[in-house]
Each structure stands twice: as C-alpha cells, then as structure tokens.
Design a protein around this motif. Structure first.
Motif, mmCIF file in Angstrom:
data_model
loop_
_atom_site.group_PDB
_atom_site.id
_atom_site.type_symbol
_atom_site.label_atom_id
_atom_site.label_comp_id
_atom_site.label_asym_id
_atom_site.label_seq_id
_atom_site.Cartn_x
_atom_site.Cartn_y
_atom_site.Cartn_z
ATOM 1 N N ASP A 65 0.594 -0.979 -0.182
ATOM 2 C CA ASP A 65 -0.404 -0.171 -0.187
ATOM 3 C C ASP A 65 1.052 0.801 -0.052
ATOM 4 O OD1 ASP A 65 -2.543 -1.554 0.575
ATOM 5 O OD2 ASP A 65 -2.042 -1.596 2.543
ATOM 6 N N TYR A 107 0.368 -4.268 9.653
ATOM 7 C CA TYR A 107 0.121 -4.346 8.295
ATOM 8 C C TYR A 107 -1.518 -4.949 8.744
ATOM 9 C CZ TYR A 107 -1.506 -5.361 3.722
ATOM 10 O OH TYR A 107 -1.383 -5.986 2.546
ATOM 11 N N GLY A 156 -3.943 -6.167 6.408
ATOM 12 C CA GLY A 156 -3.980 -7.358 5.685
ATOM 13 C C GLY A 156 -3.907 -8.493 5.041
#
Length: 210
Positions: free
Chosen positions: A142, A175, A177
């Motif tokens: 990202d 993170y 995700g």
C-alpha cells in the motif's frame, strides 16, 4: 557488511553471561535509588566491551506468575559500555506497553540479556528454524514500507509454526491485510542470540561473594 541497518559481522564466540545480567541489575538498582543524579557504573572487567546488537528483557514473578515487564533493544551494534546501561534503563522504564519498574519490584525481577549474533540473509520468508533463529522481516504494501522482529525464543514460547509466526510478525509490523499475499514479498534476515537470565536473588548472592 550491513543490510538494512543490520550488521552481519558478529562473531560466533560472543556469549551472554551472568556478568552481563548482574551489571544490568547494578545499573537499574542505582538508577531507581536516585534517577536525577544517576551515573552508569563502569563496565566490569568480566564483561568484554565488544560491539554487538543487544536486547534487555525484564520479567517479574509474583505468586508464582512470571510476566514480561519490559523488553527493548537495538539492531545497531555499538560498544556494550554504551548499550548495556542505556537499554537497561530504557527497557525497564520506557517500554510503552508497561508502567515504569519501581524500586519495590526489584526483588521480584529477573533480567535477560540477549546478544544478537550470526546474522544471515534469508533466501525467502520461510528460510529459518523455530527455536533457533530470530527473524526480522521487511516488506512493502500500500505504498508503505514495513518491518518487525521477533527474538529467537518468541515462536518457541508461543508454540507457533513458521507461517503463524510470520502472520503474527506481519501484524506486529502494523499491516492488517491478507498475510498470505505478503509472505511471498517478504525480505528476511535471520539471526541467533546468546541469552543469559539472572534472578534478583541470584544477583544478590553473586554480589555478596565479590
């Protein structure tokens, strides 16, 4: 050689000993006695002033329950005469996960000193062994860069396998995700540690015999 701020030149013969931990107790007890006027004691002759990355860990044991009380370190190698007193106080007083250690807690403490050694570039994210290696991971996602580490004992103590450890470390890096999509992108450095632990009771007996 250096890689992402990690030094690969550590010598295998460097070992943590009771003297490293006893010195940390000297530092912390002196600091808690008078924080404003505290000056670090000189490194004792038993502790070689080598350049090595370190972590200092404090646990407290109350009513048979042993709990983490602070753990902070650095991957940037420097003289132990600088790092040991600095990270003794930082890990005891400035670990944001915990309140600062108080003087009355000293008798309940044990101290662990980890000297980080044998840094190697991993071929891929799973190129390490649970119980043997600590790992530091780096990845981009990202539009941001992430990194995080677990010391060698973490995965073994938590009874995690390799993929569970990587998933937890990806979260620790910040993170949230899908970890399965990240694992193939990971750049990994594996390392080992020489660790010694000393209780306050053992420390006082050691100092009585000096």
């Amino acid at each position: 050689a250096e890689y992402m701020g990690i030094n690969f030149g550590m010598q295998k013969e460097i070992a943590a000993t009771k003297d490293h931990c006893a010195y940390c107790f000297d530092v912390l007890s002196g600091y808690l006695e008078n924080p404003q006027r505290f000056q670090s004691p000189s490194l004792p002759s038993e502790v070689e002033n080598v350049r090595v990355p370190i972590f200092v860990t404090w646990h407290t044991t109350v009513d048979g329950e042993r709990d983490l009380r602070g753990c902070i370190g650095t991957f940037a190698p420097d003289d132990l005469s600088k790092l040991l007193p600095s990270y003794t106080i930082t890990s005891a007083m400035r670990d944001r996960r915990f309140s600062p250690i108080s003087k009355k807690e000293l008798p309940t403490l044990d101290c662990g000193v980890s000297l980080l050694i044998n840094f190697e570039d991993g071929k891929h994210a799973r190129d390490w062994e649970v119980g043997k290696h600590g790992i530091k991971i780096f990845f981009d996602a990202d539009g941001r860069s992430f990194e995080a580490t677990f010391l060698p004992e973490v995965a073994k103590e938590q009874e995690w396998d390799i993929d569970t450890t990587l998933t937890q470390l990806i979260k620790k890096a910040g993170y949230y995700g899908d970890p399965k999509a990240i694992i193939p992108k990971i750049r990994l450095v594996r390392y080992q540690s020489s660790k010694y632990e000393l209780t306050y009771e053992e420390y006082t007996k050691l100092r009585q015999t000096v």
